[in-house]
Design a protein around this motif. Structure first.
Motif, PDB file in Angstrom:
ATOM      1  N   ALA A   2       0.837  -1.197   0.000  1.00  0.00           N
ATOM      2  CA  ALA A   2       0.000   0.000   0.000  1.00  0.00           C
ATOM      3  C   ALA A   2       0.871   1.245   0.000  1.00  0.00           C
ATOM      4  O   ALA A   2       2.057   1.191   0.314  1.00  0.00           O
ATOM      5  N   VAL A  13      -3.970   3.554   0.302  1.00  0.00           N
ATOM      6  CA  VAL A  13      -4.481   3.085  -0.986  1.00  0.00           C
ATOM      7  C   VAL A  13      -3.953   1.680  -1.242  1.00  0.00           C
ATOM      8  O   VAL A  13      -2.747   1.460  -1.225  1.00  0.00           O
ATOM      9  N   ARG A  58      -4.321  -1.726  -3.877  1.00  0.00           N
ATOM     10  CA  ARG A  58      -4.831  -2.285  -5.125  1.00  0.00           C
ATOM     11  C   ARG A  58      -5.585  -3.562  -4.814  1.00  0.00           C
ATOM     12  O   ARG A  58      -5.143  -4.370  -4.005  1.00  0.00           O
ATOM     13  N   LYS A  59      -6.711  -3.725  -5.468  1.00  0.00           N
ATOM     14  CA  LYS A  59      -7.493  -4.952  -5.281  1.00  0.00           C
ATOM     15  C   LYS A  59      -6.893  -6.051  -6.143  1.00  0.00           C
ATOM     16  O   LYS A  59      -6.594  -5.844  -7.312  1.00  0.00           O
ATOM     17  N   GLU A  74     -14.386   2.342  -2.132  1.00  0.00           N
ATOM     18  CA  GLU A  74     -13.995   1.177  -2.920  1.00  0.00           C
ATOM     19  C   GLU A  74     -14.441   1.374  -4.358  1.00  0.00           C
ATOM     20  O   GLU A  74     -15.541   1.837  -4.628  1.00  0.00           O
ATOM     21  N   THR A 131     -10.801  -1.274  -8.851  1.00  0.00           N
ATOM     22  CA  THR A 131      -9.385  -1.626  -8.771  1.00  0.00           C
ATOM     23  C   THR A 131      -8.701  -1.274  -7.462  1.00  0.00           C
ATOM     24  O   THR A 131      -7.629  -1.780  -7.176  1.00  0.00           O
ATOM     25  N   ARG A 132      -9.289  -0.380  -6.663  1.00  0.00           N
ATOM     26  CA  ARG A 132      -8.619   0.085  -5.446  1.00  0.00           C
ATOM     27  C   ARG A 132      -9.592   0.211  -4.268  1.00  0.00           C
ATOM     28  O   ARG A 132     -10.773   0.386  -4.435  1.00  0.00           O
ATOM     29  N   TYR A 143      -9.677   2.609  -0.726  1.00  0.00           N
ATOM     30  CA  TYR A 143      -9.095   3.769  -0.062  1.00  0.00           C
ATOM     31  C   TYR A 143      -9.566   3.785   1.385  1.00  0.00           C
ATOM     32  O   TYR A 143     -10.760   3.851   1.641  1.00  0.00           O
TER      33      TYR A 143
END
Length: 190
Positions: free
Chosen positions: A40, A58, A60-61, A92, A95-96, A98
């Motif tokens: 992250a 942040v 990344r999924k 959400e 792709t990310r 927060y």
């Protein structure tokens, strides 16, 4: 005495919101990156409407990390302690994720010790008591941090202490032992 930042921050919410309406960038203006980890990065941002400064983690999924990320969010929603960073909101998208958190303006305890060269016993005791209070609170709720180290403890210029980074945390029942190794190898017991 509260700092200028603490005066404008909303009080910690016992139930941080999950927002899928709008996007992160429509709600927050990113100013700069203030930290980076293995999975992250942490940004300094201002809320567009209020101007409130926040820290934003942040992530990344991806399939491998999605479950631990959601565990971190669920655990942080259960925590409300003056020596633990507060989660204010989760945003959400595809792709990310927060994590919008209170901003702790200061430095990691590791940096603080390194820059001062040493800490006097009285000051060390006060810092340790605050860390112990946070850890005791978590354990009382069945939450284990599992990555408590000087890099995950923030201290500001007023000596306010905050435990951060619950990414490896988990919940357990009293009397149950955890058997999975995690955390930084260099901070593990011999």
């Amino acid at each position: 005495m509260p700092t200028e930042i603490e005066k404008v921050l909303p009080p910690p919410s016992p139930d941080p919101s999950i927002s899928q309406e709008g996007t992160f960038h429509s709600q927050y203006k990113v100013l700069k990156t203030i930290g980076k980890g293995s999975h992250a990065k942490v940004l300094l941002a201002h809320h567009q409407l209020t101007g409130t400064p926040v820290a934003v983690k942040v992530l990344r999924k991806n399939k491998q990390w999605f479950r631990p990320v959601m565990t971190e969010a669920n655990i942080m929603r259960k925590i409300n302690h003056p020596n633990i960073v507060s989660l204010l909101q989760v945003i959400e998208n595809k792709t990310r994720i927060y994590f919008i958190m209170e901003l702790v303006e200061g430095q990691e305890l590791y940096q603080y010790i390194r820059e001062s060269g040493h800490i006097e016993e009285d000051e060390a005791r006060q810092i340790f008591e605050k860390i112990l209070s946070a850890v005791s609170y978590c354990h009382g709720k069945g939450i284990v941090h599992r990555d408590l180290k000087v890099d995950n403890i923030m201290i500001d210029k007023n000596k306010k202490v905050k435990v951060i980074d619950f990414q490896l945390s988990t919940e357990t029942q009293p009397g149950h032992m955890l058997n999975q190794h995690c955390g930084a190898y260099s901070f593990g017991s011999p």
